[in-house]
Scaffold this active site. Structure first.
Site, PDB file in Angstrom:
ATOM      1  N   CYS A 134       0.835  -1.211   0.000  1.00 26.36           N
ATOM      2  CA  CYS A 134       0.000   0.000   0.000  1.00 26.36           C
ATOM      3  C   CYS A 134       0.871   1.264   0.000  1.00 26.36           C
ATOM      4  O   CYS A 134       1.563   1.546   0.972  1.00 26.36           O
ATOM      5  CB  CYS A 134      -0.898  -0.050   1.238  1.00 26.36           C
ATOM      6  SG  CYS A 134      -1.771   1.472   1.604  1.00 26.36           S
TER       7      CYS A 134
ATOM      8  N   CYS B  93       0.166   3.771   2.735  1.00 19.93           N
ATOM      9  CA  CYS B  93       0.692   3.229   3.997  1.00 19.93           C
ATOM     10  C   CYS B  93       2.191   3.508   4.103  1.00 19.93           C
ATOM     11  O   CYS B  93       2.678   3.898   5.173  1.00 19.93           O
ATOM     12  CB  CYS B  93       0.456   1.715   4.078  1.00 19.93           C
ATOM     13  SG  CYS B  93      -1.282   1.228   4.058  1.00 19.93           S
TER      14      CYS B  93
END
Length: 106
Positions: free
Chosen positions: A30, A33
């Protein structure tokens, strides 16, 4: 210090913690993230002793993420006294995350 939260230690480290806990639910693939990684590390260093900060990889701890109702990442949940006190989702500037932590700490 940043903690690593897993299904095995979540009860002891998060739910039974004497101080509030910020859990960053993330995944290695991600990009948002990844962007939040340094921000979370900075919060962990800045609030050492006031709030416990750690990460939980949803791919390795799917049941835990499901139990915490994490449907989008990055997801941040602040636990107080073993219960979720604040929940927010998505990448954000460091100042915004810090403000949310301050609000949750009261």
């Amino acid at each position: 210090m940043e903690y690593k939260f897993t299904t095995d230690n979540f009860e002891a480290e998060v739910l039974q913690s004497d101080i509030p806990v910020l859990v960053d639910f993330y995944a290695d693939w991600c990009n948002p993230c990844k962007m939040m990684g340094p921000v979370v590390a900075k919060i962990a260093a800045e609030y050492e002793g006031k709030i416990k900060v750690g990460k939980c990889n949803i791919n390795d701890n799917m049941e835990l993420a499901r139990n915490c109702q994490v449907s989008n990442i990055p997801a941040f949940i602040i636990f107080r006294d073993g219960k979720p006190a604040a929940h927010f989702v998505g990448a954000m500037p460091a100042a915004e995350l810090k403000e949310k932590v301050e609000q949750a700490l009261g």
